[in-house]
Every structure is written in structure tokens, then in C-alpha cells.
Design an enzyme around this catalytic site. Sequence first.
Site, PDB file in Angstrom:
ATOM      1  CB  ALA A 218     119.591 106.080 -17.577  1.00 46.39           C
ATOM      2  N   PRO A 219     122.512 106.699 -19.038  1.00 46.76           N
ATOM      3  CG  PRO A 219     124.460 108.008 -19.110  1.00 46.76           C
ATOM      4  CD  PRO A 219     123.956 106.638 -18.749  1.00 46.76           C
ATOM      5  N   GLY A 220     121.857 107.154 -21.715  1.00 42.37           N
ATOM      6  CA  GLY A 220     121.360 107.290 -23.083  1.00 42.37           C
ATOM      7  C   GLY A 220     122.383 107.074 -24.196  1.00 42.37           C
ATOM      8  N   GLY A 221     123.548 106.546 -23.867  1.00 41.61           N
ATOM      9  CA  GLY A 221     124.585 106.353 -24.889  1.00 41.61           C
ATOM     10  C   GLY A 221     124.138 105.448 -26.035  1.00 41.61           C
ATOM     11  CG  ASP A 237     117.532 103.379 -16.953  1.00 40.99           C
ATOM     12  OD1 ASP A 237     117.359 103.649 -15.742  1.00 40.99           O
ATOM     13  OD2 ASP A 237     118.532 102.799 -17.396  1.00 40.99           O
ATOM     14  CG  ASP A 273     124.751  98.428 -21.179  1.00 30.98           C
ATOM     15  OD1 ASP A 273     125.343  97.386 -20.855  1.00 30.98           O
ATOM     16  OD2 ASP A 273     125.286  99.549 -21.143  1.00 30.98           O
ATOM     17  CE  LYS A 302     125.937  95.188 -18.099  1.00 26.84           C
ATOM     18  NZ  LYS A 302     126.629  96.208 -18.873  1.00 26.84           N
TER      19      LYS A 302
HETATM   20  N1  SAM Z   1     123.768 101.711 -22.154  1.00 28.18           N
HETATM   21  C1  SAM Z   1     123.687 102.884 -21.291  1.00 28.18           C
HETATM   22  C2  SAM Z   1     124.386 104.032 -21.972  1.00 28.18           C
HETATM   23  O1  SAM Z   1     124.995 103.817 -23.023  1.00 28.18           O
HETATM   24  O2  SAM Z   1     124.322 105.166 -21.479  1.00 28.18           O
HETATM   25  C3  SAM Z   1     124.275 102.606 -19.931  1.00 28.18           C
HETATM   26  C4  SAM Z   1     123.452 101.634 -19.147  1.00 28.18           C
HETATM   27  S1  SAM Z   1     123.966 101.402 -17.489  1.00 28.18           S
HETATM   28  C5  SAM Z   1     125.355 100.386 -17.682  1.00 28.18           C
HETATM   29  C6  SAM Z   1     122.787 100.315 -16.855  1.00 28.18           C
HETATM   30  C7  SAM Z   1     121.409 100.910 -16.701  1.00 28.18           C
HETATM   31  O3  SAM Z   1     120.510  99.843 -16.477  1.00 28.18           O
HETATM   32  C8  SAM Z   1     121.270 101.849 -15.507  1.00 28.18           C
HETATM   33  O4  SAM Z   1     120.888 103.128 -15.956  1.00 28.18           O
HETATM   34  C9  SAM Z   1     120.141 101.222 -14.665  1.00 28.18           C
HETATM   35  O5  SAM Z   1     119.226 102.196 -14.163  1.00 28.18           O
HETATM   36  C10 SAM Z   1     119.450 100.346 -15.695  1.00 28.18           C
HETATM   37  N2  SAM Z   1     118.686  99.221 -15.137  1.00 28.18           N
HETATM   38  C11 SAM Z   1     119.091  98.248 -14.312  1.00 28.18           C
HETATM   39  N3  SAM Z   1     118.056  97.430 -14.036  1.00 28.18           N
HETATM   40  C12 SAM Z   1     117.003  97.887 -14.743  1.00 28.18           C
HETATM   41  C13 SAM Z   1     115.653  97.484 -14.890  1.00 28.18           C
HETATM   42  N4  SAM Z   1     115.190  96.405 -14.258  1.00 28.18           N
HETATM   43  N5  SAM Z   1     114.845  98.198 -15.704  1.00 28.18           N
HETATM   44  C14 SAM Z   1     115.298  99.278 -16.358  1.00 28.18           C
HETATM   45  N6  SAM Z   1     116.567  99.716 -16.235  1.00 28.18           N
HETATM   46  C15 SAM Z   1     117.393  99.031 -15.450  1.00 28.18           C
END
Ligand code: SAM
Length: 346
Positions: A218-221, A237, A273, A302
Site C-alpha cells: 500500500a498504496p500500490g506504487g 498489505d 517495501d 530500511k
Molecule cells: N511500496 C509501496 C508503494 O510504492 O506504494 C509503499 C510501501 S510503504 C513504504 C510500507 C508499507 O508496508 C505500508 O503500507 C505498511 O502497511 C506495510 N507493512 C508494514 N509491515 C507489514 C506487514 N507485516 N505486512 C504487510 N504489510 C506491512
Amino acid sequence: MNTGLLCYCRAGFEPELAGELTDRAAEAGLGAYARTERGSGHVLLLGEDAGAMSRVLPFASLIFARQKLRLLAELPGLDPKDRITPLMEALAGAGRHGELVVETPDTDEAKPLAGLARAFGNALRPALRQRGFLSAQDDARLPRLHVCLLAGDHLLVAQGEANDSSPWPMGVPRLRMLHDAPSRSALKLDEAILTLLDAKERESLLREGMWAADLGAAPGGWSWILARRRIRVYAIDNGPLADTAMATGLIEHHRADGFSWQPPRMLDWMVCDMVEQPRRVAARMAEWFANGWCRRAIFNLKLPMKKRWQETRLCLDLFEQQAGRPLTIRARQLYHDREEITVYAG
Ligand code: SAM
């Protein structure tokens, strides 16, 4: 000692780059030391044998370097009325170059120098051509000449080889944010595909009809970047996905935990991510390979902690050991990465 390598990095990551360069040079048995200042966006690796340093530190293997160049000279205390004469003197014996790049490190302090860099480049180019230091037309077979402005009176002069450096000025790829991208993060995966895969791999490894998982989607990029290449994506997510992502018709959203969700069958790709401790992410990525759940992966680690180079090494070693099969691993702190690095494995 004025011979060595000039590498650029994200401002603030000089200690990581210096650590990476000196550790690896020392492991190869080379006497070398790093000279840098925090926030300066660049590191000099100085030593007696620049050729050997360059060979043991190929650009493609460096994680925290955006650019890798051979240092030819450092010119401090220049007279702003004539920077060209000392530069020409420094170039004696340096041969012919196929392109001139006048640039600055990527720092807030250096931004006001951008105009000077442009003007200086325009004045320098004909003078270099006249003296035979620069080809009449750009020629990618010859080394590039880089002039790095640290201040109005302080230059670094360096050389870049086409097959051992970044092709972009300042080592920064120019990527356009597409208007319906669900997030700025989309640029990270775009850049990863551009810099961690070569042109042949981009064509053969990212094809229509392939299947991928996106953990922490999320949000899906990232899912959207894959869907634009006609790849079907399981987007994992608990958070919502943007309408523009769902509108591709190729993304299946699963509200699940990325650390426990398993694919129904082997996938071509897994991307991740998730914002989590890097060791935990590295271990989970390794499990995917050990279990045969994906052929290739691109994931972010990270690095909010202090000892980021040490943590990077530890995580990549852990990943390699636990993946259970030999993998090609490439890692880089991309321009669009902040406190993180991006890894390709496959
Ligand atoms: N790559 C995404 C994009 O391009 O839109 C952005 C991702 S954002 C940096 C990190 C995401 O990791 C968040 O939406 C968060 O909800 C998710 N997240 C963190 N821990 C998670 C888990 N254990 N399982 C699934 N999603 C997780």
C-alpha cells in the site's frame, strides 16, 4: 597523496560509503584511506595504487556510491579569474576524453554552484577541444572527464569509464514521476529496475503474463510499476490500495501480514517495501528463496540505525547464507532511497 577514487553518495551517508570503501580495500590487501566530511556528498579513497583500488571496487558492486571516478587532481585555492590554466596543467598526460561533465556533489550547500558549473562547462569545453583533451563530438568509447565543483575556488578533476561508472551527471538518474502513480515510492522500483538490471535483463526478466507478489504494497506504487509491465501482482498489505493501482485490473489485493502470507505457487518475482527491522526482512526474503516461492526479488532494507554499513553487511550476509541457493545479489542506495538500500537477488 592525490591519487585514488572519487565517489558520490547521498549527503549524510559519507561514513557508510567511507566504511564500505576502506573495508573492502583492506580486505583486498590494499593500503587506502578515506577522506571525507559529513554532509559533503562525496568521499575520496586515497592510496598509492589507484588502479588496483579501482579494480577491486567495481562500480556495480558498490552499495553506497552513486558514482565512482578515478581522481586525477584536486585543485584548491584557485583564482576565480582563471580556473582553466591550472586545470589544463593538471590534465597533462591524462589523454583524450569523450565527454565533459561539470557537476557538484548533491548537497544543499553545493546547489548555488549549479549556475557556475554550467557557465564553467561552456567555457571549458572549447578550451579542452583545442588542447586535444576532449574529442570534437561526444564519444562513449573514451573516458568521461568530470570536473566537480566543491566551491568557486576548489575543484576535483576525475575520470569515469563508461563500463565502470554511472552514466548520469552527479550519478543521479533522471526519472519522471508519472501522474497517476499511486505513490512517490513507485520511483524507487522504477530506479531499481533501471540500475540493478541491465537492458537485456529488463527485457527478458520482466515480461507480460508473469506473476509477482508485493509485500507491504500500500498504496500500490510498486504493484503499479509491475502492472504497467503487464505483470500480475498479489499485493499484500492491511492498508488500502489506490484506485489507480486497482484500475490496472492486474492487481489482486490481499489484506494479510507480509511475514506470514505464502504464494499459491512459485512466482516470477517478489518485491518488498515493508517498513520493518532489516534483519527480519532479510531473513524473510531468504525464506522465500529457500522455499522456492520466487525466482527473483527486489526488496528494500530500511536503515534507521547508526551503524548502517555494518548492518547492511550483516543483513546481506544473513540473506545469502539463509537463501539456500547461490544467487546473484546486487545492492545500492538509490537516489530515491532515503535511509534505506534496495537489493536485487535472483
Ligand atoms: N511500496 C509501496 C508503494 O510504492 O506504494 C509503499 C510501501 S510503504 C513504504 C510500507 C508499507 O508496508 C505500508 O503500507 C505498511 O502497511 C506495510 N507493512 C508494514 N509491515 C507489514 C506487514 N507485516 N505486512 C504487510 N504489510 C506491512
